[in-house]
Write a protein that holds these residues in place. Sequence first.
Motif, PDB file in Angstrom:
ATOM      1  N   ALA B   2       0.810  -1.204   0.000  1.00  0.00           N
ATOM      2  CA  ALA B   2       0.000   0.000   0.000  1.00  0.00           C
ATOM      3  C   ALA B   2       0.850   1.263   0.000  1.00  0.00           C
ATOM      4  O   ALA B   2       0.731   2.099   0.881  1.00  0.00           O
ATOM      5  N   VAL B   3       1.699   1.379  -1.005  1.00  0.00           N
ATOM      6  CA  VAL B   3       2.575   2.545  -1.128  1.00  0.00           C
ATOM      7  C   VAL B   3       2.054   3.449  -2.236  1.00  0.00           C
ATOM      8  O   VAL B   3       1.706   2.987  -3.322  1.00  0.00           O
ATOM      9  N   VAL B   4       2.013   4.732  -1.931  1.00  0.00           N
ATOM     10  CA  VAL B   4       1.592   5.742  -2.905  1.00  0.00           C
ATOM     11  C   VAL B   4       2.744   6.725  -3.090  1.00  0.00           C
ATOM     12  O   VAL B   4       3.306   7.218  -2.109  1.00  0.00           O
ATOM     13  N   SER B   5       3.081   7.001  -4.326  1.00  0.00           N
ATOM     14  CA  SER B   5       4.162   7.954  -4.601  1.00  0.00           C
ATOM     15  C   SER B   5       3.598   9.184  -5.298  1.00  0.00           C
ATOM     16  O   SER B   5       2.531   9.136  -5.926  1.00  0.00           O
ATOM     17  N   GLN B   6       4.326  10.262  -5.176  1.00  0.00           N
ATOM     18  CA  GLN B   6       3.982  11.496  -5.867  1.00  0.00           C
ATOM     19  C   GLN B   6       5.225  12.045  -6.531  1.00  0.00           C
ATOM     20  O   GLN B   6       6.337  11.923  -6.007  1.00  0.00           O
ATOM     21  N   HIS B   7       5.015  12.679  -7.667  1.00  0.00           N
ATOM     22  CA  HIS B   7       6.130  13.295  -8.367  1.00  0.00           C
ATOM     23  C   HIS B   7       5.647  14.565  -9.052  1.00  0.00           C
ATOM     24  O   HIS B   7       4.583  14.552  -9.690  1.00  0.00           O
ATOM     25  N   PRO B   8       6.361  15.667  -8.916  1.00  0.00           N
ATOM     26  CA  PRO B   8       7.604  15.807  -8.144  1.00  0.00           C
ATOM     27  C   PRO B   8       7.314  16.006  -6.661  1.00  0.00           C
ATOM     28  O   PRO B   8       6.168  16.199  -6.273  1.00  0.00           O
ATOM     29  N   SER B   9       8.340  15.964  -5.840  1.00  0.00           N
ATOM     30  CA  SER B   9       8.155  16.217  -4.407  1.00  0.00           C
ATOM     31  C   SER B   9       8.084  17.716  -4.135  1.00  0.00           C
ATOM     32  O   SER B   9       7.473  18.131  -3.145  1.00  0.00           O
ATOM     33  N   TRP B  10       8.724  18.484  -4.986  1.00  0.00           N
ATOM     34  CA  TRP B  10       8.590  19.933  -4.875  1.00  0.00           C
ATOM     35  C   TRP B  10       8.773  20.536  -6.258  1.00  0.00           C
ATOM     36  O   TRP B  10       9.471  19.983  -7.112  1.00  0.00           O
ATOM     37  N   VAL B  11       8.155  21.685  -6.461  1.00  0.00           N
ATOM     38  CA  VAL B  11       8.277  22.362  -7.746  1.00  0.00           C
ATOM     39  C   VAL B  11       8.117  23.865  -7.530  1.00  0.00           C
ATOM     40  O   VAL B  11       7.283  24.309  -6.733  1.00  0.00           O
ATOM     41  N   ILE B  12       8.951  24.609  -8.239  1.00  0.00           N
ATOM     42  CA  ILE B  12       8.871  26.068  -8.250  1.00  0.00           C
ATOM     43  C   ILE B  12       8.588  26.491  -9.678  1.00  0.00           C
ATOM     44  O   ILE B  12       9.266  26.039 -10.603  1.00  0.00           O
ATOM     45  N   CYS B  13       7.592  27.336  -9.863  1.00  0.00           N
ATOM     46  CA  CYS B  13       7.261  27.753 -11.217  1.00  0.00           C
ATOM     47  C   CYS B  13       6.917  29.239 -11.239  1.00  0.00           C
ATOM     48  O   CYS B  13       6.689  29.851 -10.198  1.00  0.00           O
ATOM     49  N   LYS B  14       6.887  29.781 -12.435  1.00  0.00           N
ATOM     50  CA  LYS B  14       6.549  31.185 -12.606  1.00  0.00           C
ATOM     51  C   LYS B  14       5.034  31.338 -12.701  1.00  0.00           C
ATOM     52  O   LYS B  14       4.326  30.442 -13.192  1.00  0.00           O
ATOM     53  N   SER B  15       4.551  32.467 -12.277  1.00  0.00           N
ATOM     54  CA  SER B  15       3.129  32.764 -12.358  1.00  0.00           C
ATOM     55  C   SER B  15       2.663  32.673 -13.808  1.00  0.00           C
ATOM     56  O   SER B  15       3.345  33.143 -14.718  1.00  0.00           O
ATOM     57  N   GLY B  16       1.511  32.030 -14.007  1.00  0.00           N
ATOM     58  CA  GLY B  16       0.956  31.888 -15.347  1.00  0.00           C
ATOM     59  C   GLY B  16       1.247  30.568 -16.019  1.00  0.00           C
ATOM     60  O   GLY B  16       0.619  30.233 -17.035  1.00  0.00           O
ATOM     61  N   THR B  17       2.185  29.814 -15.479  1.00  0.00           N
ATOM     62  CA  THR B  17       2.511  28.520 -16.062  1.00  0.00           C
ATOM     63  C   THR B  17       1.630  27.427 -15.452  1.00  0.00           C
ATOM     64  O   THR B  17       0.957  27.640 -14.445  1.00  0.00           O
ATOM     65  N   SER B  18       1.639  26.269 -16.089  1.00  0.00           N
ATOM     66  CA  SER B  18       0.871  25.122 -15.586  1.00  0.00           C
ATOM     67  C   SER B  18       1.813  24.072 -15.014  1.00  0.00           C
ATOM     68  O   SER B  18       2.927  23.897 -15.508  1.00  0.00           O
ATOM     69  N   VAL B  19       1.361  23.398 -14.004  1.00  0.00           N
ATOM     70  CA  VAL B  19       2.181  22.394 -13.322  1.00  0.00           C
ATOM     71  C   VAL B  19       1.382  21.102 -13.198  1.00  0.00           C
ATOM     72  O   VAL B  19       0.217  21.129 -12.795  1.00  0.00           O
ATOM     73  N   LYS B  20       2.026  19.997 -13.540  1.00  0.00           N
ATOM     74  CA  LYS B  20       1.370  18.688 -13.422  1.00  0.00           C
ATOM     75  C   LYS B  20       2.005  17.889 -12.299  1.00  0.00           C
ATOM     76  O   LYS B  20       3.232  17.779 -12.215  1.00  0.00           O
ATOM     77  N   ILE B  21       1.169  17.322 -11.454  1.00  0.00           N
ATOM     78  CA  ILE B  21       1.624  16.485 -10.339  1.00  0.00           C
ATOM     79  C   ILE B  21       1.061  15.082 -10.549  1.00  0.00           C
ATOM     80  O   ILE B  21      -0.134  14.921 -10.812  1.00  0.00           O
ATOM     81  N   GLU B  22       1.937  14.085 -10.431  1.00  0.00           N
ATOM     82  CA  GLU B  22       1.516  12.697 -10.610  1.00  0.00           C
ATOM     83  C   GLU B  22       1.371  11.983  -9.277  1.00  0.00           C
ATOM     84  O   GLU B  22       2.168  12.192  -8.365  1.00  0.00           O
ATOM     85  N   CYS B  23       0.384  11.122  -9.211  1.00  0.00           N
ATOM     86  CA  CYS B  23       0.144  10.295  -8.028  1.00  0.00           C
ATOM     87  C   CYS B  23       0.004   8.853  -8.500  1.00  0.00           C
ATOM     88  O   CYS B  23      -0.839   8.550  -9.349  1.00  0.00           O
ATOM     89  N   ARG B  24       0.851   7.972  -7.949  1.00  0.00           N
ATOM     90  CA  ARG B  24       0.820   6.578  -8.366  1.00  0.00           C
ATOM     91  C   ARG B  24       0.675   5.644  -7.177  1.00  0.00           C
ATOM     92  O   ARG B  24       1.319   5.841  -6.145  1.00  0.00           O
ATOM     93  N   SER B  25      -0.167   4.647  -7.326  1.00  0.00           N
ATOM     94  CA  SER B  25      -0.217   3.554  -6.354  1.00  0.00           C
ATOM     95  C   SER B  25       0.743   2.488  -6.866  1.00  0.00           C
ATOM     96  O   SER B  25       0.608   2.011  -7.992  1.00  0.00           O
ATOM     97  N   LEU B  26       1.744   2.142  -6.051  1.00  0.00           N
ATOM     98  CA  LEU B  26       2.840   1.319  -6.544  1.00  0.00           C
ATOM     99  C   LEU B  26       2.584  -0.180  -6.438  1.00  0.00           C
ATOM    100  O   LEU B  26       3.104  -0.955  -7.228  1.00  0.00           O
ATOM    101  N   ASP B  27       1.822  -0.609  -5.465  1.00  0.00           N
ATOM    102  CA  ASP B  27       1.676  -2.045  -5.255  1.00  0.00           C
ATOM    103  C   ASP B  27       0.225  -2.465  -5.096  1.00  0.00           C
ATOM    104  O   ASP B  27      -0.054  -3.553  -4.589  1.00  0.00           O
ATOM    105  N   PHE B  28      -0.698  -1.621  -5.525  1.00  0.00           N
ATOM    106  CA  PHE B  28      -2.101  -2.009  -5.506  1.00  0.00           C
ATOM    107  C   PHE B  28      -2.856  -1.192  -6.550  1.00  0.00           C
ATOM    108  O   PHE B  28      -2.379  -0.156  -7.014  1.00  0.00           O
ATOM    109  N   GLN B  29      -4.012  -1.680  -6.915  1.00  0.00           N
ATOM    110  CA  GLN B  29      -4.836  -0.958  -7.864  1.00  0.00           C
ATOM    111  C   GLN B  29      -5.798  -0.062  -7.095  1.00  0.00           C
ATOM    112  O   GLN B  29      -6.538  -0.531  -6.224  1.00  0.00           O
ATOM    113  N   ALA B  30      -5.757   1.210  -7.417  1.00  0.00           N
ATOM    114  CA  ALA B  30      -6.536   2.197  -6.677  1.00  0.00           C
ATOM    115  C   ALA B  30      -7.859   2.451  -7.390  1.00  0.00           C
ATOM    116  O   ALA B  30      -7.887   3.029  -8.472  1.00  0.00           O
TER     117      ALA B  30
END
Lengths: 111, 116
Positions: B2-30
Motif C-alpha cells: 500500500a505505497v503511494v508515490s507522488q512526483h515531483p516532491s517539490w516544484v517552483i514555477c513562474k506565475s501563469g505557467t501550468s504544473v502537473k503532479i503525478e500520483c501513483r499507487s505502486l503495489d495495488f490498484q486504486a
Amino acid sequence: GQSLEQPSEVTAVEGAIVQINCTYQTSGFYGLSWYQQHDGGAPTFLSYNALDGLEETGRFSSFLSRSDSYGYLLLQELQMKDSASYFCAPNYGGATNKLIFGTGTLLAVQP
Amino acid sequence: GAVVSQHPSWVICKSGTSVKIECRSLDFQATTMFWYRQFPKQSLMLMATSNEGSKATYEQGVEKDKFLINHASLTLSTLTVTSAHPEDSSFYICSATSGRGYNEQFFGPGTRLTVL
C-alpha cells in the motif's frame, strides 16, 4: 453543512496519557478515522471506529459516540516521536469513500 | 504494501505557467484517488475525488477548470494546476484506496508547489 472541531494544541510529557477530542456536526458517515501527520509528511492511518465504543490498537485507542457527536483519540505511554498533528476524519464510505478532515490538533511531547 | 508515490516532491514555477503532479499507487490498484491541499499549519482540504475512467468529483468551491484531474488508469492520477498564481502555492497531497475492507486511504508524500 458539516463541522469538525478539535483543540488546536495539546502539550504533554513523555510517558503520560493524552486525549484528543473531536466534536462534530455532520451526519451520514460510516465511521470516524484518526490520522497522524508529522511536519511536512504524509498523513498515516491510526485508528477507525465503525461502531460506537472503544477501539484499541497498541498505544493508541479511539472512541466514538454518535449520540453525543463526539469522538476522541487516546495516546498512552507518550514518546517524543508522538509529537505531530492529529486529525479526526469522518469516512463517508459508499461510492466516494471520502474523508473530511477535522481542524487538527498539534501535540507537543516534552521530556 | 500500500505505497503511494507522488512526483515531483517539490516544484517552483513562474506565475501563469501550468504544473502537473503525478500520483501513483505502486503495489495495488486504486479504485479511487483523492487530491488534497494543505496550507501551513492548517488541515487537509479535500479538493476532488477521482475514479478510474470517469470525471472527477470536485468539492464545493474548487475550480475544476483550474485544477484538472485525470485518472487514466488504476495506478495513476494527475493533478494539473493551470495558470498557476502565487495564491496556489501550497502542499498538495494525494491518497488512494483499494476498495477492499475498510477502504483505508493511503497517502502520498505530498508535493510542495511554490509559484513565484
